[in-house]
Design a protein around this motif. Structure first.
Motif, PDB file in Angstrom:
ATOM      1  N   SER A 140      11.347  -9.314  -0.935  1.00 32.97           N
ATOM      2  CA  SER A 140      11.479 -10.743  -1.179  1.00 32.97           C
ATOM      3  C   SER A 140      10.839 -11.590  -0.092  1.00 32.97           C
ATOM      4  O   SER A 140      10.532 -12.758  -0.333  1.00 32.97           O
ATOM      5  CB  SER A 140      12.965 -11.112  -1.319  1.00 32.97           C
ATOM      6  N   ARG A 141      10.643 -11.027   1.105  1.00 35.96           N
ATOM      7  CA  ARG A 141      10.095 -11.822   2.207  1.00 35.96           C
ATOM      8  C   ARG A 141       8.637 -11.504   2.490  1.00 35.96           C
ATOM      9  O   ARG A 141       8.091 -11.961   3.482  1.00 35.96           O
ATOM     10  CB  ARG A 141      10.929 -11.609   3.471  1.00 35.96           C
ATOM     11  N   VAL A 142       8.024 -10.708   1.656  1.00 32.23           N
ATOM     12  CA  VAL A 142       6.604 -10.436   1.784  1.00 32.23           C
ATOM     13  C   VAL A 142       5.947 -10.693   0.435  1.00 32.23           C
ATOM     14  O   VAL A 142       6.625 -10.876  -0.577  1.00 32.23           O
ATOM     15  CB  VAL A 142       6.331  -8.987   2.246  1.00 32.23           C
ATOM     16  N   ARG A 143       4.632 -10.708   0.415  1.00 34.72           N
ATOM     17  CA  ARG A 143       3.899 -10.950  -0.830  1.00 34.72           C
ATOM     18  C   ARG A 143       3.410  -9.612  -1.373  1.00 34.72           C
ATOM     19  O   ARG A 143       2.761  -8.851  -0.661  1.00 34.72           O
ATOM     20  CB  ARG A 143       2.723 -11.889  -0.574  1.00 34.72           C
ATOM     21  N   THR A 144       3.735  -9.325  -2.627  1.00 29.10           N
ATOM     22  CA  THR A 144       3.292  -8.104  -3.266  1.00 29.10           C
ATOM     23  C   THR A 144       2.008  -8.395  -4.033  1.00 29.10           C
ATOM     24  O   THR A 144       1.989  -9.239  -4.937  1.00 29.10           O
ATOM     25  CB  THR A 144       4.359  -7.555  -4.227  1.00 29.10           C
ATOM     26  N   VAL A 145       0.935  -7.694  -3.659  1.00 28.38           N
ATOM     27  CA  VAL A 145      -0.363  -7.871  -4.312  1.00 28.38           C
ATOM     28  C   VAL A 145      -0.857  -6.499  -4.733  1.00 28.38           C
ATOM     29  O   VAL A 145      -1.410  -5.749  -3.912  1.00 28.38           O
ATOM     30  CB  VAL A 145      -1.380  -8.547  -3.371  1.00 28.38           C
ATOM     31  N   GLY A 146      -0.636  -6.145  -5.987  1.00 29.34           N
ATOM     32  CA  GLY A 146      -1.022  -4.820  -6.444  1.00 29.34           C
ATOM     33  C   GLY A 146      -0.266  -3.752  -5.666  1.00 29.34           C
ATOM     34  O   GLY A 146       0.972  -3.743  -5.625  1.00 29.34           O
ATOM     35  N   ASP A 147      -1.017  -2.846  -5.016  1.00 23.90           N
ATOM     36  CA  ASP A 147      -0.409  -1.779  -4.225  1.00 23.90           C
ATOM     37  C   ASP A 147      -0.105  -2.221  -2.798  1.00 23.90           C
ATOM     38  O   ASP A 147       0.370  -1.408  -2.000  1.00 23.90           O
ATOM     39  CB  ASP A 147      -1.354  -0.564  -4.178  1.00 23.90           C
ATOM     40  N   TRP A 148      -0.390  -3.481  -2.472  1.00 20.49           N
ATOM     41  CA  TRP A 148      -0.281  -3.946  -1.090  1.00 20.49           C
ATOM     42  C   TRP A 148       0.910  -4.875  -0.912  1.00 20.49           C
ATOM     43  O   TRP A 148       1.285  -5.621  -1.820  1.00 20.49           O
ATOM     44  CB  TRP A 148      -1.555  -4.682  -0.675  1.00 20.49           C
ATOM     45  N   LEU A 149       1.481  -4.820   0.284  1.00 19.25           N
ATOM     46  CA  LEU A 149       2.482  -5.788   0.725  1.00 19.25           C
ATOM     47  C   LEU A 149       1.858  -6.590   1.859  1.00 19.25           C
ATOM     48  O   LEU A 149       1.376  -6.025   2.840  1.00 19.25           O
ATOM     49  CB  LEU A 149       3.753  -5.076   1.198  1.00 19.25           C
ATOM     50  N   VAL A 150       1.855  -7.914   1.716  1.00 21.23           N
ATOM     51  CA  VAL A 150       1.116  -8.784   2.638  1.00 21.23           C
ATOM     52  C   VAL A 150       2.077  -9.773   3.291  1.00 21.23           C
ATOM     53  O   VAL A 150       2.941 -10.359   2.616  1.00 21.23           O
ATOM     54  CB  VAL A 150      -0.003  -9.543   1.899  1.00 21.23           C
ATOM     55  N   ASP A 151       1.908  -9.958   4.581  1.00 23.41           N
ATOM     56  CA  ASP A 151       2.690 -10.944   5.322  1.00 23.41           C
ATOM     57  C   ASP A 151       2.319 -12.341   4.819  1.00 23.41           C
ATOM     58  O   ASP A 151       1.130 -12.678   4.701  1.00 23.41           O
ATOM     59  CB  ASP A 151       2.358 -10.814   6.810  1.00 23.41           C
ATOM     60  N   PRO A 152       3.300 -13.181   4.473  1.00 24.15           N
ATOM     61  CA  PRO A 152       2.974 -14.518   3.937  1.00 24.15           C
ATOM     62  C   PRO A 152       2.075 -15.341   4.856  1.00 24.15           C
ATOM     63  O   PRO A 152       1.177 -16.047   4.377  1.00 24.15           O
ATOM     64  CB  PRO A 152       4.357 -15.161   3.776  1.00 24.15           C
ATOM     65  N   ALA A 157      -1.041  -6.605   6.468  1.00 33.97           N
ATOM     66  CA  ALA A 157      -0.967  -6.064   5.109  1.00 33.97           C
ATOM     67  C   ALA A 157      -0.925  -4.551   5.203  1.00 33.97           C
ATOM     68  O   ALA A 157      -1.567  -3.951   6.067  1.00 33.97           O
ATOM     69  CB  ALA A 157      -2.175  -6.510   4.281  1.00 33.97           C
ATOM     70  N   VAL A 158      -0.157  -3.933   4.320  1.00 29.46           N
ATOM     71  CA  VAL A 158      -0.025  -2.484   4.346  1.00 29.46           C
ATOM     72  C   VAL A 158       0.258  -2.007   2.928  1.00 29.46           C
ATOM     73  O   VAL A 158       0.902  -2.698   2.135  1.00 29.46           O
ATOM     74  CB  VAL A 158       1.109  -2.051   5.312  1.00 29.46           C
ATOM     75  N   ARG A 159      -0.273  -0.834   2.590  1.00 28.95           N
ATOM     76  CA  ARG A 159      -0.015  -0.274   1.267  1.00 28.95           C
ATOM     77  C   ARG A 159       1.456   0.122   1.164  1.00 28.95           C
ATOM     78  O   ARG A 159       2.028   0.693   2.090  1.00 28.95           O
ATOM     79  CB  ARG A 159      -0.885   0.962   1.031  1.00 28.95           C
ATOM     80  N   ALA A 160       2.036  -0.143   0.005  1.00 32.17           N
ATOM     81  CA  ALA A 160       3.439   0.207  -0.209  1.00 32.17           C
ATOM     82  C   ALA A 160       3.645   1.707  -0.042  1.00 32.17           C
ATOM     83  O   ALA A 160       4.637   2.146   0.537  1.00 32.17           O
ATOM     84  CB  ALA A 160       3.886  -0.249  -1.597  1.00 32.17           C
ATOM     85  N   ALA A 161       2.687   2.508  -0.525  1.00 25.32           N
ATOM     86  CA  ALA A 161       2.822   3.963  -0.423  1.00 25.32           C
ATOM     87  C   ALA A 161       2.846   4.416   1.029  1.00 25.32           C
ATOM     88  O   ALA A 161       3.553   5.360   1.385  1.00 25.32           O
ATOM     89  CB  ALA A 161       1.688   4.656  -1.176  1.00 25.32           C
TER      90      ALA A 161
END
Length: 570
Positions: A373-385, A356-360
């Motif tokens: 499209s291939r990761v999960r967006t959770v608030g400010d975070w992008l998370v590996d499925p 997981a890593v912050r989009a910023a």
């Protein structure tokens, strides 16, 4: 305008360094303003040529009618092709000295085999003026094909010249490819910040200059020796500097394996020696002699300084690649990079490596985040499925373990859940709880059907509740609590689920008790003594004193002196 600035250039009739010129085609608000960077043609000045070409969105390719296609033409086209420029115009000059037809046909054939493809061609004569009107019209048509520039977001201005103006200080120039510069902006120059004191574009003062534009930037408090060609003015904190990049290489001639292990990489106006490590196929790792602000998609020209020639084109696929520490890691990395032209794949690969890593943070590292499209967006975070699924299963297991091992406290605290799963941010917990089908309340996670049941202590708690329902301020004493199987742990668990309020570790009332006491105390003459409160509540000093202290802590009652209290607001 005469772009040759130096006496030697004028004397020899040959461009040695970058020159700058601009013109206006047409009149009124519909006029087209064109800015040119004149680059040297001789092979000994190919480094300067690349510095001028690097940030340009389009090229005007000039060939002389009386000379035709030359070696320097081939070198220039190799650079254009390496940078992937797709928009250009062919101009055959000196048409008063020879028939321009053969030169035009030969040059168009060469250009058609490059990234430019088929381009318009115009024959002109600077001596007679023939064809110049058609050249102007062709230039206007060319600019109309350029994509709309991005004028918001971060800035990266590659400096191609720096000088001092008396009374103003240091001025740098460059081609602004994206974003907007504004007087008063703070920009990063290396490891320090500088302020934009003033701006000019094509000789005119401006409060702000949007891309695409030639711009001169007056820097406050910066010595001319501290900035020069190859430096970059950046939006602070928006760019990651890297010394290692993974690229896809396309040699100008021959195979990737034939490239020297040491070349010079040109990006923007910067030129940095690099060491090449083949990964497999067209994939190569470049180790830069010094770090640069790089992002995926940047196009590099790899120059062979020994031959004064373009060695290869390179496209940056990853500006923060993983270390290669295992046997076979290079080949594995090459396979991963094979899909790096897909922005979604690049993003997914980076997120997969960290979980997981912050989009910023990704934006600052130069990784585009538009296609998630291939990761999960959770608030400010992008998370590996896969990481998200592992967290979800781990949270359910942790909650069930808590309920099994601690039936009096079946709810897992948020902090314990975060530690158990190694979540990088507590903000990820609530959406994770929802995805896992669990309940989240009062900072605790549980099964939705956990309810308020205390398991083995439930029977005793029911007796306690019945006792206090009949006499709200008759807090049972220790022997009664022991008979009901309610020790301090059981009472603490009952308080956690909202079944009682503890005045002391083993002294409890129903949750409604404090409010019920306040209604009674508010009816007393104010202020009142502890004895008056005890009598009104129909309880003992053992209960009255901790109850009054509890009301003090809540701010519902206020001490007047050592012996009196009053209800707040009365």
């Amino acid at each position: 305008m005469e772009p040759d600035r130096f006496a030697e250039e004028k004397r020899r009739g040959m461009t040695i360094d970058l020159g700058y010129a601009w013109t206006r085609v047409g009149e009124g608000p519909g006029a087209t303003v064109l800015a040119f960077v004149d680059v040297p043609g001789h092979e000994r000045f190919i480094g300067s040529m690349l510095a001028g070409l690097g940030p340009a969105p389009a090229v005007m390719f000039v060939v002389a009618a009386d000379e035709g296609w030359r070696r320097q033409s081939e070198e220039h086209l190799a650079a254009v092709d390496a940078l992937g420029l797709t928009r250009g115009l062919l101009v055959v000059t000196r048409s008063d000295l020879a028939d321009p037809g053969p030169a035009l046909a030969e040059a168009q054939e060469h250009l058609a085999a490059s990234s430019l493809g088929t381009v318009d061609g115009v024959a002109v004569s600077g001596a007679t003026g023939a064809g110049l009107d058609e050249l102007r019209r062709a230039l206007v048509r060319l600019t109309a094909t350029l994509p709309s520039p991005r004028t918001d977001g971060r800035v990266r201005l590659w400096v191609d010249r720096s000088f001092t103006i008396r009374g103003a200080g240091t001025v740098v120039t460059g081609t602004l490819g994206a974003g907007t510069l504004t007087v008063g902006d703070t920009l990063a120059l290396g490891d320090r910040e500088v302020t934009v004191r003033g701006l000019q574009s094509l000789g005119d003062d401006a409060g702000a200059v949007p891309a695409v534009a030639r711009v001169a930037v007056n820097l406050r408090g910066t010595d001319v020796a501290e900035v020069g060609r190859g430096d970059a003015l950046l939006t602070p904190g928006a760019w990651a500097w890297t010394g290692v990049v993974d690229v896809r290489v396309r040699p100008h001639q021959g195979e990737t394996a034939d490239l020297p292990s040491e070349l010079v990489a040109h990006l923007g106006t910067a030129a940095v020696p690099v060491r090449l490590r083949p990964l497999g196929g067209a994939m190569v790792r470049l180790t830069l002699h010094e770090p640069l602000p790089v992002e995926p998609g940047d196009r590099l020209v790899l120059r062979d300084p020994g031959r004064h020639a373009v060695g290869a084109a390179a496209v940056v696929l990853d500006a923060a690649p993983p270390a290669l520490t295992r046997r076979g890691a290079a080949a594995s990395r090459a396979r991963d990079l094979a899909h790096a032209d897909d922005p979604a794949a690049v993003l997914a690969d980076r997120v997969r490596r960290t979980g997981a890593v912050r989009a910023a943070d990704l934006v600052a590292a130069g990784v585009p985040t538009q296609d998630a499209s291939r990761v999960r967006t959770v608030g400010d975070w992008l998370v590996d499925p896969a990481t998200w699924d592992r967290w979800r299963a781990g949270l359910v297991a942790a909650v069930d373990e808590q309920a099994r091992t601690t039936p009096l406290d079946p709810r897992l605290t948020a902090d314990a859940a975060r530690r158990r799963l190694a979540l990088p941010d507590r903000a990820l917990l609530a959406p994770l709880v929802e995805a896992a089908g669990l309940a989240y309340a009062d900072g605790r996670v549980s099964r939705p059907d956990a309810g308020n049941d205390l398991g083995p202590a439930e029977a005793g708690l029911v007796k306690l509740e019945a006792h206090l329902a009949a006499d709200p301020f008759a807090a049972p004493e220790r022997p009664e609590l022991d008979d009901w199987g309610l020790g301090v742990p059981e009472l603490a668990a009952a308080e956690r689920v909202g079944r009682v309020v503890r005045l002391a570790p083993d002294m409890v009332l129903l949750p409604t008790g404090p409010a019920q006491a306040m209604r009674t105390l508010a009816a007393l003459p104010q202020p009142f003594t502890t004895s008056e409160a005890r009598q009104a509540l129909g309880t003992t000093r053992r209960v009255a004193i901790p109850l009054l202290e509890h009301l003090d802590r809540r701010g519902w009652t206020v001490r007047v002196d050592g012996g009196h209290r009053r209800v707040k607001g009365r």
